[in-house]
Design an enzyme around this catalytic site. Structure first.
Site, PDB file in Angstrom:
ATOM      1  CG  HIS A  11      36.978  -2.995  46.445  1.00  0.00           C
ATOM      2  ND1 HIS A  11      36.028  -3.970  46.399  1.00  0.00           N
ATOM      3  CD2 HIS A  11      38.078  -3.555  46.987  1.00  0.00           C
ATOM      4  CE1 HIS A  11      36.541  -5.075  46.884  1.00  0.00           C
ATOM      5  NE2 HIS A  11      37.775  -4.855  47.254  1.00  0.00           N
ATOM      6  NE  ARG A  34      36.954   5.069  42.679  1.00  0.00           N
ATOM      7  CZ  ARG A  34      35.962   5.734  43.290  1.00  0.00           C
ATOM      8  NH1 ARG A  34      34.748   5.717  42.796  1.00  0.00           N
ATOM      9  NH2 ARG A  34      36.195   6.396  44.398  1.00  0.00           N
ATOM     10  NE  ARG A  72      41.387   6.479  39.507  1.00  0.00           N
ATOM     11  CZ  ARG A  72      40.952   6.383  40.768  1.00  0.00           C
ATOM     12  NH1 ARG A  72      41.239   7.277  41.665  1.00  0.00           N
ATOM     13  NH2 ARG A  72      40.230   5.357  41.122  1.00  0.00           N
ATOM     14  CD  GLU A 123      44.194   9.857  45.019  1.00  0.00           C
ATOM     15  OE1 GLU A 123      43.151   9.421  45.520  1.00  0.00           O
ATOM     16  OE2 GLU A 123      44.662   9.426  43.971  1.00  0.00           O
ATOM     17  CG  ASN A 147      37.188   7.993  48.921  1.00  0.00           C
ATOM     18  OD1 ASN A 147      36.420   8.669  49.604  1.00  0.00           O
ATOM     19  ND2 ASN A 147      36.830   7.424  47.795  1.00  0.00           N
ATOM     20  CG  ASP A 148      43.462   7.064  48.469  1.00  0.00           C
ATOM     21  OD1 ASP A 148      43.590   6.098  49.248  1.00  0.00           O
ATOM     22  OD2 ASP A 148      43.171   6.927  47.281  1.00  0.00           O
ATOM     23  NE  ARG A 176      39.896   4.002  50.168  1.00  0.00           N
ATOM     24  CZ  ARG A 176      39.940   4.482  48.924  1.00  0.00           C
ATOM     25  NH1 ARG A 176      40.959   5.236  48.535  1.00  0.00           N
ATOM     26  NH2 ARG A 176      38.976   4.259  48.076  1.00  0.00           N
ATOM     27  CB  CYS A 225      36.110  12.894  42.761  1.00  0.00           C
ATOM     28  SG  CYS A 225      37.852  12.491  42.882  1.00  0.00           S
TER      29      CYS A 225
HETATM   30  C1  PEP Z   1      39.755   9.066  46.533  1.00  0.00           C
HETATM   31  O1  PEP Z   1      40.793   8.582  46.972  1.00  0.00           O
HETATM   32  O2  PEP Z   1      39.057   9.906  47.144  1.00  0.00           O
HETATM   33  C2  PEP Z   1      39.238   8.654  45.213  1.00  0.00           C
HETATM   34  C3  PEP Z   1      38.206   9.269  44.677  1.00  0.00           C
HETATM   35  O3  PEP Z   1      39.828   7.617  44.581  1.00  0.00           O
HETATM   36  P1  PEP Z   1      39.687   6.063  45.021  1.00  0.00           P
HETATM   37  O4  PEP Z   1      38.529   5.939  45.973  1.00  0.00           O
HETATM   38  O5  PEP Z   1      39.475   5.321  43.756  1.00  0.00           O
HETATM   39  O6  PEP Z   1      41.008   5.801  45.668  1.00  0.00           O
HETATM   40 MG    MG Z   2      42.148   7.565  45.700  1.00  0.00          MG
END
Ligand code: PEP
Ligand code: MG
Length: 583
Positions: A192, A299, A335, A434, A457-458, A468, A505
Site C-alpha cells: 500500500h 479502492r 471496488r 485476482e 497484484n494479488d 507481495r 487494474c
Molecule cells: C490487485 O490485487 O491487483 C488490485 C488492483 O487490488 P489491490 O492492490 O487493492 O489488492
Molecule cells: Mg487485490
C-alpha cells in the site's frame, strides 16, 4: 556517502532532509540521542510506560479469567514477569543515563538480547515464552512511543520520510505539500505504501531493509524512485547529477502532457479504455489532469481507515457521488472494500492472522458481515443515480461467493426500492479476477457478471506464491512469468467468448514495457495510477494492434519471465524509435 538499493515504487527524484518516523509496533527502533538535561524525563517516560503496560495486562488477565477461565489468564503472568524484571529495568535506566539515547531505543536493544538468550535455552517451555516476551515488549514500546510519536500532520518543512513502513493512516494525516519523498525498510512494488506514493506522485523507494538504521534526522538523502536507490549524505557532485536527473524527469513529464486530450487508440484503430486507479475521492483532479477515460478502480477501503467508527451509508454515498459527479460522463468503477491483507482497521477487532493475505479479507469479510457490506452496497447504488457508475467485488475465489454477493446486492436494491430511492437498475457489476481459482474458472464466473477486472497484484502473489509486500522475495515477483501471462490470456479469451469485457487494474498495468503484451492479449481496459497514464497512452498510440498481437504470440512461447522481459525491453525501444521516425 552511502548508496542503498531497494525496490523502485514511485518515479521521480527527491533531494531533501530526512524525517525519521518511528514504528510503534516493531522493534526496529532508530537510535536517537537526547540531551543530558532530558535524562530524568526519559526515565520517567520509561517508568510510566511500564505502569501503563502493567495496568493493561492486569485488565486483560481479569477479562480473560472471567470470560474464558483462569488457566488461560495465567499466560499473562509471564507477561507481568517481564515488566517486573528488576535486572532488565535497571539496565535500561542505566543505559539511558550512560548512552544518552531514547528509552525506546535502549529498551528495544535490551529486549532483543533478552529474546536471544531465551532462544538459546535448551528447554522447550522456556523457548516458547519468547512470543510472550515479544508481545509484552511491543506493548511497552507502543506505550513509550504512543505518547510522543511525531504526527505527520505536524511537518513544517519539506522533508523525505524514512520509516519502517508508512501506514495508510499516516498518509491520510500527512501534510502532503511538505513531503517530497518516501523510503521504507519493508514493502514491495504493490504494497500500500508504494501504491499511495504513486497516487500522491511522490518519488518513493521501498524494501530497503534497514534504511531506518542508516540515516539520522536531518541527514540529506536522495530518493531515486525510478531506479530504486537511496543515497545518504551525497557529495556535491552527486547532488548535481541528481538535480540534472530531476530536470530530465520534469521535461519528460512535460513532453507527455500533449497526450492528455488525445484518444487512446492504436495506429490501426483499436481503442482501449485507459482508466485510473484512485484511493481517495479528491484524486479525481489528478485523474482528469492526466487525461483518463474514467476510473477503473476506486479502492474504497481507505474511507474505512484511520478512524474510530465505520462510515455510515450517507457518508459513503456522499464520497461516491462526489467521484461520480466529478468524472461524469466518464465511467467510474467502485471496488467494494478490501480490508485485510496489508490494510487493517484498528477498531474492527479483526483477529491477528498468520497469513493475512490468505485470510479473512475483502469479500470474505463482507459476506460474513452482511449488514456492514449492505451499507456500502446501498451507498454505491444511490450514487449510481448521478453518473456512469459500475461496481465490482474483490477477491472472488469461486462462483458461490459471487452469487452470495449478488444476492446481498439484490437485497440492497430491494431495500432502496421499498423506500422509493432512485438508483440505476442496470448498474454493471463485475468481479475482480485476482485469485488463480477465479482465473481458471472464469468461464463459470462470466455468467454472473458484466465484466472482469484482473487484479494482478494479488493474482501474481497467489499464482507464484510470493508475498507481495515481502522485500526478501521481491525478485520472484514476476509479472512477466509465463504462468501469469497464461492466466491473463485465459481470462481475456474466455471473457470475450462469453461476451463480457475484460480490464486489468494491478500495478503491472502501469509498466509501459508490458503495455504491448496487454494490448496484444486483447484487454479492453487498462487502469493504473494517474501519473503513469500519459506514458502508457504514448506507447499505445505508437503501435498497431496487429504488431501488439504478434509480440504477444511470440512472448507466449518463451519459457521464463527474464526471457519475456528481455524481449519486451527490445520491442519497447523499437516502438519508440519507430514512432519518432514516423513523425
Ligand atoms: C490487485 O490485487 O491487483 C488490485 C488492483 O487490488 P489491490 O492492490 O487493492 O489488492
Ligand atoms: Mg487485490
Amino acid at each position: 556517502m552511502k548508496a542503498l538499493r531497494g525496490i523502485a515504487a514511485s518515479p521521480g527524484v527527491a533531494i531533501g532532509k530526512v524525517y525519521l518516523l518511528d514504528h510503534e509496533d516493531h522493534q526496529s527502533i532508530p537510535k536517537k540521542s537526547i540531551k543530558e538535561s532530558q535524562i530524568p524525563k526519559e526515565i520517567t517516560r520509561f517508568q510510566e510506560a511500564l505502569t501503563q503496560t502493567r495496568a493493561e495486562i492486569l485488565n486483560i488477565r481479569d477479562k480473560i479469567s472471567k470470560e474464558i477461565g483462569q488457566e488461560h489468564a495465567d499466560i499473562f503472568n509471564a507477561h507481568l514477569m517481564v515488566i517486573e524484571d528488576r535486572a532488565l529495568i535497571e539496565e535500561v535506566m542505566e543505559r539511558i543515563k550512560k548512552e544518552r539515547v531514547t528509552a525506546e531505543f535502549v529498551f528495544s536493544t535490551v529486549l532483543k538480547r533478552y529474546v536471544q538468550s531465551f532462544l538459546k535455552i535448551d528447554d522447550e517451555y522456556l523457548r516458547e515464552r519468547v512470543s510472550d516476551i515479544n508481545d509484552v515488549g511491543r506493548r511497552i514500546i507502543r506505550n513509550l512511543i504512543g505518547t510522543h510519536r511525531r504526527s505527520l500532520a505536524e511537518i513544517q518543512d519539506k522533508v523525505i520520510i524514512i520509516a519502517y513502513d508508512i501506514s495508510p493512516s499516516d498518509t491520510a494525516v500527512m501534510n502532503r505539500k511538505n513531503v517530497i519523498g518516501f523510503a521504507t525498510d519493508i514493502g514491495g512494488r504493490t504494497s500500500h505504501t508504494a501504491i499511495m506514493a504513486k497516487s500522491l506522485e511522490i518519488p518513493a523507494v521501498v524494501g530497503l531493509e534497514s534504511v531506518t538504521h542508516q540515516v539520522k534526522d536531518g541527514d540529506t538523502v536522495i530518493v531515486d524512485g525510478k531506479e530504486g536507490v537511496v543515497i545518504v549524505n551525497p557529495s556535491p557532485s552527486e547532488i548535481q547529477k541528481y538535480k540534472n536527473e530531476q530536470i530530465r524527469y520534469q521535461e519528460f513529464s512535460r513532453g507527455l502532457k500533449k497526450f492528455r486530450d488525445l484518444p487512446c487508440i492504436t495506429t490501426d484503430g483499436r481503442r482501449i479504455e485507459l482508466a485510473a486507479n484512485i484511493e481517495l475521492p479528491e484524486e479525481t483532479t489528478s485523474v482528469i489532469a492526466h487525461g483518463a477515460d474514467g476510473i477503473g478502480l476506486y479502492r474504497t477501503e481507505f474511507l474505512y481507515m484511520n478512524r474510530q467508527d465505520l462510515p455510515d451509508e450517507e457518508e459513503q454515498y456522499q464520497a461516491y457521488k462526489r467521484v461520480v459527479v466529478d468524472m461524469a460522463p466518464k465511467p467510474v468503477i467502485i471496488r467494494t472494500f478490501d480490508l485485510g491483507g496489508d490494510k487493517f482497521l484498528s477498531h474492527l477487532e479483526m483477529p491477528h492472522e498468520m497469513n493475512p493475505f490468505l485470510g479473512w479479507r475483502a469479500i470474505r469479510f463482507c459476506l460474513a458481515s452482511p449488514e456492514i457490506f449492505k451499507y456500502q452496497l446501498r451507498a454505491i447504488l444511490r450514487a449510481s443515480a448521478h453518473g456512469k457508475l459500475r461496481m465490482m467485488y474483490p477477491m472472488i475465489s469461486g462462483v458461490q461467493e459471487l452469487k452470495q454477493a449478488n444476492k446481498l446486492l439484490e437485497e440492497a436494491k430491494n431495500e432502496l426500492r421499498a423506500k422509493k430511492i432512485y438508483f440505476n437498475e442496470k448498474i454493471e457489476v463485475g468481479a475482480m479476477i485476482e485469485i488463480p481459482s477465479a482465473a481458471i474458472t472464469c468461464d463459470i464466473l462470466a455468467q454472473e457478471v458484466d465484466f472482469f477486472s484482473i487484479g494482478t497484484n494479488d493474482l501474481i502473489q497467489y499464482a507464484l506464491a510470493v508475498d507481495r509486500i515481502n522485500e526478501k522475495i521481491a525478485y520472484l515477483y514476476e509479472p512477466a512469468h509465463p504462468a501469469v501471462l497464461r492466466l491473463l490470456k485465459n481470462v481475456v479469451d474466455t471473457g470475450h467468448e462469453k461476451k463480457i469485457w475484460v480490464g486489468i487494474c494491478g500495478e503491472m498495468a502501469g509498466d509501459p514495457m508490458l503495455t504491448p503484451v496487454l494490448v496484444g492479449l486483447g484487454l479492453d481496459e487498462i487502469s493504473t495510477s494517474p501519473v503513469m497514464l500519459p506514458e502508457i497512452k504514448k506507447i499505445i498510440r505508437s503501435m498497431s494492434y496487429a504488431e501488439a498481437q504478434e509480440i504477444t504470440r511470440y512472448v507466449m512461447t518463451l519459457r521464463t519471465g527474464a526471457e519475456v522481459v528481455n524481449y519486451l525491453k527490445m520491442k519497447y525501444q523499437q516502438i519508440l524509435r519507430n514512432s519518432l521516425i514516423k513523425k
